[in-house]
Design a protein around this motif. Structure first.
Motif, PDB file in Angstrom:
ATOM      1  N   GLU B 187       0.841  -1.204   0.000  1.00 35.19           N
ATOM      2  CA  GLU B 187       0.000   0.000   0.000  1.00 35.19           C
ATOM      3  C   GLU B 187       0.873   1.251   0.000  1.00 35.19           C
ATOM      4  OE1 GLU B 187      -0.581  -2.276   2.795  1.00 35.19           O
ATOM      5  OE2 GLU B 187      -1.718  -3.413   1.302  1.00 35.19           O
ATOM      6  N   TRP B 188       1.951   1.189   0.794  1.00 38.16           N
ATOM      7  CA  TRP B 188       2.845   2.343   0.849  1.00 38.16           C
ATOM      8  C   TRP B 188       3.451   2.601  -0.524  1.00 38.16           C
ATOM      9  CZ3 TRP B 188       7.841   3.791  -0.126  1.00 38.16           C
ATOM     10  CH2 TRP B 188       8.256   5.005   0.437  1.00 38.16           C
ATOM     11  N   LEU B 189       3.878   1.515  -1.180  1.00 39.48           N
ATOM     12  CA  LEU B 189       4.495   1.675  -2.498  1.00 39.48           C
ATOM     13  C   LEU B 189       3.487   2.243  -3.493  1.00 39.48           C
ATOM     14  CD1 LEU B 189       6.650  -1.544  -2.696  1.00 39.48           C
ATOM     15  CD2 LEU B 189       7.484   0.793  -2.654  1.00 39.48           C
ATOM     16  N   ALA B 190       2.219   1.797  -3.368  1.00 30.59           N
ATOM     17  CA  ALA B 190       1.196   2.310  -4.278  1.00 30.59           C
ATOM     18  C   ALA B 190       0.976   3.801  -4.050  1.00 30.59           C
ATOM     19  CB  ALA B 190      -0.102   1.531  -4.084  1.00 30.59           C
ATOM     20  N   ARG B 191       0.963   4.185  -2.765  1.00 26.41           N
ATOM     21  CA  ARG B 191       0.776   5.608  -2.444  1.00 26.41           C
ATOM     22  C   ARG B 191       1.938   6.442  -2.970  1.00 26.41           C
ATOM     23  NH1 ARG B 191       0.388   6.462   3.688  1.00 26.41           N
ATOM     24  NH2 ARG B 191       1.025   8.574   3.224  1.00 26.41           N
ATOM     25  N   ALA B 192       3.149   5.913  -2.760  1.00 27.26           N
ATOM     26  CA  ALA B 192       4.338   6.650  -3.210  1.00 27.26           C
ATOM     27  C   ALA B 192       4.336   6.780  -4.727  1.00 27.26           C
ATOM     28  CB  ALA B 192       5.602   5.937  -2.740  1.00 27.26           C
ATOM     29  N   LYS B 193       3.890   5.707  -5.405  1.00 33.48           N
ATOM     30  CA  LYS B 193       3.854   5.739  -6.874  1.00 33.48           C
ATOM     31  C   LYS B 193       2.877   6.800  -7.360  1.00 33.48           C
ATOM     32  CE  LYS B 193       3.477   2.535 -10.766  1.00 33.48           C
ATOM     33  NZ  LYS B 193       2.650   3.399 -11.583  1.00 33.48           N
ATOM     34  N   LYS B 194       1.750   6.886  -6.650  1.00 29.42           N
ATOM     35  CA  LYS B 194       0.735   7.871  -7.016  1.00 29.42           C
ATOM     36  C   LYS B 194       1.299   9.298  -6.882  1.00 29.42           C
ATOM     37  CE  LYS B 194      -4.199   8.324  -6.124  1.00 29.42           C
ATOM     38  NZ  LYS B 194      -5.217   8.110  -5.087  1.00 29.42           N
ATOM     39  N   ILE B 195       2.018   9.521  -5.788  1.00 26.34           N
ATOM     40  CA  ILE B 195       2.579  10.862  -5.578  1.00 26.34           C
ATOM     41  C   ILE B 195       3.640  11.161  -6.623  1.00 26.34           C
ATOM     42  CG2 ILE B 195       4.025  12.190  -3.990  1.00 26.34           C
ATOM     43  CD1 ILE B 195       2.296  10.966  -1.749  1.00 26.34           C
ATOM     44  N   ALA B 196       4.471  10.144  -6.937  1.00 24.43           N
ATOM     45  CA  ALA B 196       5.492  10.359  -7.967  1.00 24.43           C
ATOM     46  C   ALA B 196       4.852  10.624  -9.324  1.00 24.43           C
ATOM     47  CB  ALA B 196       6.411   9.144  -8.050  1.00 24.43           C
ATOM     48  N   ASP B 197       3.685   9.997  -9.563  1.00 24.98           N
ATOM     49  CA  ASP B 197       3.025  10.205 -10.851  1.00 24.98           C
ATOM     50  C   ASP B 197       2.471  11.616 -10.985  1.00 24.98           C
ATOM     51  OD1 ASP B 197       3.559   7.775 -11.857  1.00 24.98           O
ATOM     52  OD2 ASP B 197       1.699   6.827 -11.181  1.00 24.98           O
ATOM     53  N   ILE B 198       1.934  12.169  -9.891  1.00 24.65           N
ATOM     54  CA  ILE B 198       1.341  13.505 -10.025  1.00 24.65           C
ATOM     55  C   ILE B 198       2.366  14.607  -9.810  1.00 24.65           C
ATOM     56  CG2 ILE B 198      -1.035  12.867  -9.462  1.00 24.65           C
ATOM     57  CD1 ILE B 198      -0.438  14.004  -6.634  1.00 24.65           C
ATOM     58  N   PHE B 199       3.562  14.253  -9.374  1.00 27.15           N
ATOM     59  CA  PHE B 199       4.532  15.306  -9.046  1.00 27.15           C
ATOM     60  C   PHE B 199       4.936  16.158 -10.252  1.00 27.15           C
ATOM     61  CE2 PHE B 199       7.980  17.317  -6.778  1.00 27.15           C
ATOM     62  CZ  PHE B 199       7.450  17.378  -5.514  1.00 27.15           C
ATOM     63  N   LEU B 283      14.860  20.647 -13.531  1.00 26.13           N
ATOM     64  CA  LEU B 283      15.128  19.526 -14.433  1.00 26.13           C
ATOM     65  C   LEU B 283      15.476  18.267 -13.644  1.00 26.13           C
ATOM     66  CD1 LEU B 283      17.200  21.467 -17.085  1.00 26.13           C
ATOM     67  CD2 LEU B 283      14.851  20.694 -17.275  1.00 26.13           C
ATOM     68  N   GLU B 284      16.198  18.442 -12.537  1.00 27.10           N
ATOM     69  CA  GLU B 284      16.555  17.266 -11.733  1.00 27.10           C
ATOM     70  C   GLU B 284      15.325  16.612 -11.126  1.00 27.10           C
ATOM     71  OE1 GLU B 284      19.511  17.581  -8.791  1.00 27.10           O
ATOM     72  OE2 GLU B 284      21.118  17.829 -10.253  1.00 27.10           O
ATOM     73  N   MET B 285      14.331  17.431 -10.801  1.00 23.90           N
ATOM     74  CA  MET B 285      13.104  16.849 -10.246  1.00 23.90           C
ATOM     75  C   MET B 285      12.435  15.954 -11.269  1.00 23.90           C
ATOM     76  SD  MET B 285      11.164  19.446  -7.738  1.00 23.90           S
ATOM     77  CE  MET B 285      11.441  21.042  -8.407  1.00 23.90           C
ATOM     78  N   HIS B 286      12.429  16.386 -12.545  1.00 22.77           N
ATOM     79  CA  HIS B 286      11.838  15.538 -13.586  1.00 22.77           C
ATOM     80  C   HIS B 286      12.606  14.228 -13.706  1.00 22.77           C
ATOM     81  CE1 HIS B 286       8.779  18.191 -15.079  1.00 22.77           C
ATOM     82  NE2 HIS B 286       9.618  19.192 -15.146  1.00 22.77           N
ATOM     83  N   GLU B 287      13.942  14.294 -13.622  1.00 19.93           N
ATOM     84  CA  GLU B 287      14.736  13.071 -13.735  1.00 19.93           C
ATOM     85  C   GLU B 287      14.516  12.160 -12.533  1.00 19.93           C
ATOM     86  OE1 GLU B 287      16.328  12.011 -16.411  1.00 19.93           O
ATOM     87  OE2 GLU B 287      15.509  13.825 -17.310  1.00 19.93           O
ATOM     88  N   SER B 288      14.339  12.764 -11.349  1.00 18.47           N
ATOM     89  CA  SER B 288      14.072  11.957 -10.154  1.00 18.47           C
ATOM     90  C   SER B 288      12.780  11.177 -10.314  1.00 18.47           C
ATOM     91  CB  SER B 288      13.956  12.851  -8.921  1.00 18.47           C
ATOM     92  OG  SER B 288      15.199  13.356  -8.573  1.00 18.47           O
ATOM     93  N   VAL B 289      11.776  11.820 -10.914  1.00 11.57           N
ATOM     94  CA  VAL B 289      10.510  11.131 -11.138  1.00 11.57           C
ATOM     95  C   VAL B 289      10.711   9.968 -12.098  1.00 11.57           C
ATOM     96  CG1 VAL B 289       8.190  11.395 -12.053  1.00 11.57           C
ATOM     97  CG2 VAL B 289       9.129  13.148 -10.575  1.00 11.57           C
ATOM     98  N   VAL B 290      11.576  10.161 -13.101  1.00 13.82           N
ATOM     99  CA  VAL B 290      11.876   9.076 -14.048  1.00 13.82           C
ATOM    100  C   VAL B 290      12.494   7.886 -13.307  1.00 13.82           C
ATOM    101  CG1 VAL B 290      13.343   8.450 -16.000  1.00 13.82           C
ATOM    102  CG2 VAL B 290      12.091  10.599 -16.042  1.00 13.82           C
TER     103      VAL B 290
END
Lengths: 207, 388
Positions: B187-199, B283-290
């Motif tokens: 569940e935690w991983l799913a939540r984190a993925k969701k946040i990374a997706d909308i970031f 730009l680094e934030m975009h790469e972190s999301v990748v």
């Protein structure tokens, strides 16, 4: 809070649309809902202080969002973080520059006692050695909710301050000091190591 | 601020005529340690001619908390909570750097899942650090309040993730030698993925607000230029070095953790000015999301800590080790010497903020006193790490 006004009479008058209050009550109501803190962060706790002022926790709900960079305009000093021996004289000086009435919140373990860094040679073991502290918040760092709680505690403390009589607030007494001597860095340590007029450590009783 | 007027006899005469009454006289101003924009208790003694900075002397030590001395007296694991308080924005990456150096010292293997968790948490830390930096930087530029509110709104989401995983918002104390402390639930991983997706959506929002903004461009472009030669010879690392166009990222150079398994690019600047440093963070934030998206796909099940590591009476063999990672602010390293005892013989931190701060005078000379705050903000310092 409102000595002299009969509560029953007051509520009867309120039903008629007449609001009665005392000068003291009105004065304290205004003061407690517009506490302006000094914008002054020391260490990790300062980030939680900013988080308290930011969007989610929003200290503006309690009238404390006006962080002033100048001590002359501030009512409240939030000592947020570790006080080192190099920084302590500046903090006492800032406190002296604030206008009366003034209040202090010691935020976090470091400001209370030195916290995890207590064994350090450069860390002051609590800011209450030099300036009087009104509210202490434990935590490392305390959560924003804890800071809000301390803020509400301070509001109720202000609400109970008397304008006249035997128990009147300390800042209204001309003899009470509002400035305290700034410590200086001596040969080995800060001199004096604590201000005896302010610092009252709890007496240790051993059975 | 305290001010004293000084004559210019001892100092060299500036080449530009200011055409003001103060010509030839320097005004010495002490900025800090209590200042709204010095990012903590930092002080600069600035010599001004009119409004132009002619000399700048940083004064450190207002937050010297004896970190290294305490580290030499505490056990190896006992130093882990103290590393949280070094750079108090990025406790996860501090933990990782310290754990990495102890693992090098004692030759400890880390399980696969733990390495992935470390990458996820380090990149989340990078996101929240860069976001708050942008908020503070715009605050210093005069956009009072609003950008900081936006930045902290999204920082809180990541702090919620940290809290539900480690129990603390800021001082996570999460890494251990040979792994991590608690496992992340699906569940935690799913939540984190969701946040990374909308970031990225939020980053784009912030980018729109600042990139084309006339005031931001006027305040940052050609302000605080750093040449790549000076940056390399002064040991500058992190986004500040890459803004000068030097391709150096410890994630690529060392390939620690599982970073070689991820596909990501290193953004590079051109001019080395404040604007490039600001854009580098975006730009680094975009790469972190990748990186985060790849990590969420690849993370395997399994143990999160090496069971062979002794928790009590942990004594690494005699030797020395230097472990380094690419923290959000630059190369963060820990140098440890072990004499075989329960605590390190020497414990030294290589703090990126402190070393990046050494070129502050070179960046600020010739600019106005208002630009000093913007330049200082773009260096991205945290006093807990500078003074230690």
């Amino acid at each position: 809070m409102s000595e002299g006004i009969d509560e029953g009479l007051r509520s009867k008058l309120q039903q008629q649309g007449v609001w009665v209050t005392s000068v003291q009550e009105l004065y304290n109501w205004g003061r407690k809902n517009s506490i302006w803190p000094l914008q002054f962060g020391l260490a990790c706790c300062a980030i939680e202080m900013i988080a308290t002022a930011a969007s989610r926790y929003d200290i503006a709900r309690f009238g404390g969002e006006v962080f002033r960079p100048s001590p002359r305009q501030a009512d409240l000093m939030i000592v947020a973080g570790t006080v080192t021996k190099k920084m302590a004289p500046q903090i006492v000086r800032l406190y002296n520059q604030m206008a009366d009435p003034k209040y202090v919140i010691a935020m976090g373990a470091c400001a209370i006692s030195g916290g995890p860094f207590k064994q350090g040679y450069n860390v002051l073991k609590g800011i209450d050695r030099y300036i009087p502290v009104d509210v202490y918040i434990p935590g490392c760092p305390p959560r924003p909710e804890a800071l809000l709680h301390a803020f509400m505690e301070l509001q109720s403390k202000i609400d109970e301050q008397k304008l006249s009589g035997a128990n009147k607030a300390a800042h209204l007494e001309p003899e009470e000091p509002s400035e305290f001597p700034v410590p200086e860095f001596g040969k080995h340590d800060l001199e004096p190591p604590a201000n005896p007029n302010v610092f009252r450590p709890p007496a240790i009783e051993r059975a | 601020m305290t001010a004293t007027v000084q004559t210019l006899e001892a100092m060299e005469r500036p080449p530009v005529s200011m055409g003001s009454r103060l010509e030839g006289e320097l005004l010495e101003v002490s900025m800090g340690p209590q200042h709204p924009s010095t990012h903590g208790v930092f002080r600069m003694n600035v010599a001004l001619e009119g409004e132009i900075v002619r000399k700048l002397k940083p004064v450190f030590g207002y937050l010297h908390r004896n970190h290294e001395k305490i580290g030499e007296n505490a056990s190896y694991l006992g130093s882990m909570p103290y590393t949280d308080r070094l750079d108090y924005f990025c406790s996860m990456t501090n933990n990782w750097a310290y754990a990495l150096s102890v693992e090098k010292l004692a030759g400890i293997e880390v399980p696969e899942r733990a390495e992935y968790l470390r990458v996820i948490l380090a990149e989340l830390t990078r996101l929240q650090n860069h976001v708050s930096l942008l908020g503070f930087l715009l605050n210093d530029m005069g956009a009072w309040g609003t950008p900081l509110m936006y930045a902290f709104r999204d920082r809180e989401k990541i702090l919620d993730l940290f809290e539900s995983l480690s129990g603390s918002r800021m001082m996570c104390d999460y890494m251990r030698f040979g792994g991590c402390r608690v496992d992340a639930s699906p569940e935690w991983l799913a939540r984190a993925k969701k946040i990374a997706d909308i970031f990225p959506r939020f980053v784009d929002e912030l980018e729109q607000l600042i990139v084309g903004n006339e005031v931001v461009i006027a305040r940052t472009q050609n302000v605080g230029k750093l040449s790549s030669e000076l940056a390399v010879s002064a040991g500058i690392t992190g986004p500040m070095l890459r803004a000068c166009g030097v391709n150096y990222d410890v994630r690529k150079v060392d390939g620690y953790g599982f970073y070689p398994r991820f596909k990501f690019r290193i953004p590079l600047g051109e001019h080395g000015d404040t604007y490039d440093r600001l854009m580098m963070r975006i730009l680094e934030m975009h790469e972190s999301v990748v990186i985060l998206k790849q990590a969420f796909e690849q993370i395997p099940p399994g143990p999160i800590i090496n069971p062979k590591v002794k928790i009590r009476a942990f004594r690494p063999p005699i030797g020395e080790a230097y472990g380094r990672i690419e923290g959000p602010k630059g190369e963060l390293g820990f140098y440890l010497i072990s004499d075989g005892g329960p605590n390190p013989y020497r414990y030294r931190v290589r703090p990126p903020s402190f070393i990046n701060l050494t070129v502050l005078e070179d960046l600020c000379l010739g600019h106005t006193v208002a630009d000093v705050m913007v330049i200082l903000g773009s260096v991205d310092i945290v006093m807990g790490e500078v003074d230690r």
